[in-house]
Design a protein around this motif. Structure first.
Motif, short mmCIF file in Angstrom:
data_model
loop_
_atom_site.label_atom_id
_atom_site.label_comp_id
_atom_site.label_asym_id
_atom_site.label_seq_id
_atom_site.Cartn_x
_atom_site.Cartn_y
_atom_site.Cartn_z
N GLU A 121 0.78 -0.89 -0.30
CA GLU A 121 -0.34 0.25 0.22
C GLU A 121 0.86 1.04 0.18
O GLU A 121 0.50 2.34 -0.58
CB GLU A 121 -1.20 -0.23 0.84
CG GLU A 121 -2.04 -0.72 1.10
CD GLU A 121 -2.96 -0.96 2.24
OE1 GLU A 121 -2.35 -0.62 2.91
OE2 GLU A 121 -3.85 -1.81 2.59
N GLN A 122 1.79 1.31 0.43
CA GLN A 122 2.48 2.54 1.11
C GLN A 122 3.31 2.69 -0.53
O GLN A 122 3.71 4.49 -0.52
CB GLN A 122 3.71 2.76 1.44
CG GLN A 122 3.16 2.07 3.09
CD GLN A 122 4.31 2.19 4.34
OE1 GLN A 122 4.80 1.16 4.69
NE2 GLN A 122 3.58 2.67 5.62
N MET A 123 4.18 1.53 -1.01
CA MET A 123 4.68 1.98 -2.73
C MET A 123 3.82 1.65 -3.35
O MET A 123 4.28 2.20 -4.65
CB MET A 123 5.60 0.89 -2.58
CG MET A 123 6.90 0.80 -1.69
SD MET A 123 7.12 2.93 -1.26
CE MET A 123 7.88 2.92 -2.78
N GLU A 175 10.63 8.82 0.19
CA GLU A 175 10.61 10.26 1.01
C GLU A 175 9.69 9.96 2.49
O GLU A 175 10.29 10.42 3.22
CB GLU A 175 10.86 11.69 0.73
CG GLU A 175 11.64 11.33 -0.36
CD GLU A 175 11.76 12.88 -0.77
OE1 GLU A 175 11.20 13.65 -0.81
OE2 GLU A 175 12.92 13.27 -1.90
N ARG A 176 8.43 9.02 2.13
CA ARG A 176 7.69 9.87 3.08
C ARG A 176 8.69 8.36 4.05
O ARG A 176 7.94 8.07 5.67
CB ARG A 176 6.50 9.26 2.70
CG ARG A 176 5.14 8.75 3.80
CD ARG A 176 4.06 9.44 3.19
NE ARG A 176 3.78 8.46 1.98
CZ ARG A 176 4.10 7.11 2.29
NH1 ARG A 176 3.52 6.95 3.14
NH2 ARG A 176 3.23 6.47 1.03
N ASN A 181 10.46 5.54 9.15
CA ASN A 181 10.67 5.20 9.06
C ASN A 181 12.56 5.67 9.90
O ASN A 181 12.99 5.13 11.01
CB ASN A 181 12.06 3.93 8.68
CG ASN A 181 10.47 3.32 8.35
OD1 ASN A 181 10.81 2.02 8.53
ND2 ASN A 181 9.52 3.57 6.90
N SER A 182 12.64 6.73 9.97
CA SER A 182 13.79 7.18 9.83
C SER A 182 13.65 7.77 11.59
O SER A 182 14.54 7.81 12.91
CB SER A 182 14.09 8.57 9.51
OG SER A 182 13.12 9.51 9.38
N PHE A 198 19.46 16.61 0.90
CA PHE A 198 19.60 17.93 2.18
C PHE A 198 17.84 18.47 3.11
O PHE A 198 18.14 18.76 4.59
CB PHE A 198 20.16 19.31 1.64
CG PHE A 198 19.80 19.96 2.39
CD1 PHE A 198 20.88 20.49 3.28
CD2 PHE A 198 18.94 21.20 2.67
CE1 PHE A 198 21.19 21.75 4.89
CE2 PHE A 198 18.81 22.15 3.71
CZ PHE A 198 20.36 22.35 4.34
N CYS A 199 16.48 18.34 2.25
CA CYS A 199 15.56 18.51 2.86
C CYS A 199 15.48 16.62 3.68
O CYS A 199 15.02 17.25 5.15
CB CYS A 199 14.62 18.29 2.13
SG CYS A 199 14.87 19.94 1.45
#
Length: 239
Positions: A121-123, A175-176, A181-182, A198-199
Motif C-alpha cells: 500500500e505504501q509503495m 521520502e515519506r 522509519n527514521s 538535504f531536506c
C-alpha cells in the motif's frame, strides 16, 4: 542515545588501489545521514562493508555492539539495503518475492501478511501483487526493491542512489517512508541528489579520495545551495 555504527581506522584496498583510508565515524541511533562525493570517492565501498558484503583491509567496524567480522550473520538481520541491484526474482510474483525475503528473516506467516499488505500500500503496488516481477516496469521494480529492504522492519537502512529509476510520485513515497522509519531506524543514504537529501537528513558526510573530507550537521547549514557551495569548494580546491 549511543552509537549504533562505530568505525575506527577503516581501510580498504583493491589490488593496490586505496578505496577507503583511515575512516573514523560514529553514527548515532536514529540519525539520518547522507554520504556525498564524486564517483570513485569510496561511497559504495563503505556501504558494502557495512552490509557485510566486503571485508575491510584493516580497522574495525561495530554495528549494534557487534564486531563486523565476527557477527556478520546477526548484523545482516538488522540491515535493510537498497542498491542499483533489485535482488528480486523475475519468475516470482510481487507477493511471493516479499514473502520469500520475509521468511529469510524469520518472520511468521501472520507477521508477513501484515507487513506485505502495509508495504504494498505504501509503495502503491497492491494492484500488482499477483503479477510476476518480469512484467513490472523499472520504476515498479525499484519500488518493490524498497519494500523488500523494509520487509523485516530493519534497525539500519542503507541506500545507494535509491532515487534511480523512480518517478516523482515514487520518490515522494520513498521520502515519506524514510521519514516514518527514521523515527526508529538509522538511515545512511549515498546520493548525488543534494536538493532532495538535504531536506530529510540530519547529517552530511562528504568523501573525497577515500577519506572523510567534511562531517556537517544539517542544522548548521542554511540551505541546499549552501551545501552545494561547500561541496563545490572542496572539489574545486582539490582540482
Amino acid at each position: 542515545m549511543g552509537s549504533i555504527i562505530s568505525i575506527k581506522e577503516l581501510n580498504k584496498k583493491f589490488a593496490g588501489h586505496v578505496a577507503l583510508q583511515d575512516i573514523n565515524l560514529n553514527i548515532e541511533q536514529g540519525e539520518f545521514v547522507i554520504i556525498l562525493g564524486p564517483n570513485g570517492a569510496g561511497k559504495t565501498t563503505l556501504l558494502k562493508i557495512l552490509e557485510t558484503l566486503v571485508r575491510p583491509s584493516s580497522g574495525s567496524v561495530e554495528i549494534s555492539g557487534m564486531e563486523l567480522n565476527r557477527s556478520a550473520l546477526q548484523i545482516r538481520k538488522k540491515i535493510g539495503a537498497i542498491s542499483h541491484e533489485s535482488y528480486l526474482y523475475n519468475d516470482l510474483t510481487v507477493e511471493e518475492n516479499l514473502r520469500f525475503f520475509g521468511k529469510m528473516y524469520g518472520l511468521s506467516d501472520d507477521e508477513l501478511t501484515q507487513r506485505i499488505q502495509l508495504l504494498l500500500e505504501q509503495m502503491h503496488l497492491e494492484h500488482r501483487c499477483m503479477d510476476r516481477v518480469s512484467t513490472l516496469s523499472r520504476g515498479m521494480k525499484q519500488r518493490l526493491s524498497i519494500a523488500r529492504s523494509l520487509i523485516h522492519d530493519p534497525e539500519i537502512i542503507l541506500m545507494d542512489e535509491p532515487y534511480t529509476g523512480l518517478d516523482l510520485q515514487s520518490a515522494c513515497d520513498l521520502e515519506r517512508l524514510l521519514l516514518e522509519n527514521s523515527k526508529k531506524a538509522t538511515v545512511l543514504m549515498v546520493t548525488h541528489d543534494i536538493d532532495r537529501a538535504f531536506c530529510i537528513c540530519d547529517r552530511i558526510i562528504i568523501l573525497c579520495d577515500g577519506k572523510i573530507s567534511s562531517d556537517i550537521r544539517q542544522k548548521d547549514i542554511s540551505s541546499a545551495e549552501e551545501l552545494k557551495n561547500i561541496y563545490t569548494t572542496i572539489f574545486d580546491g582539490g582540482a
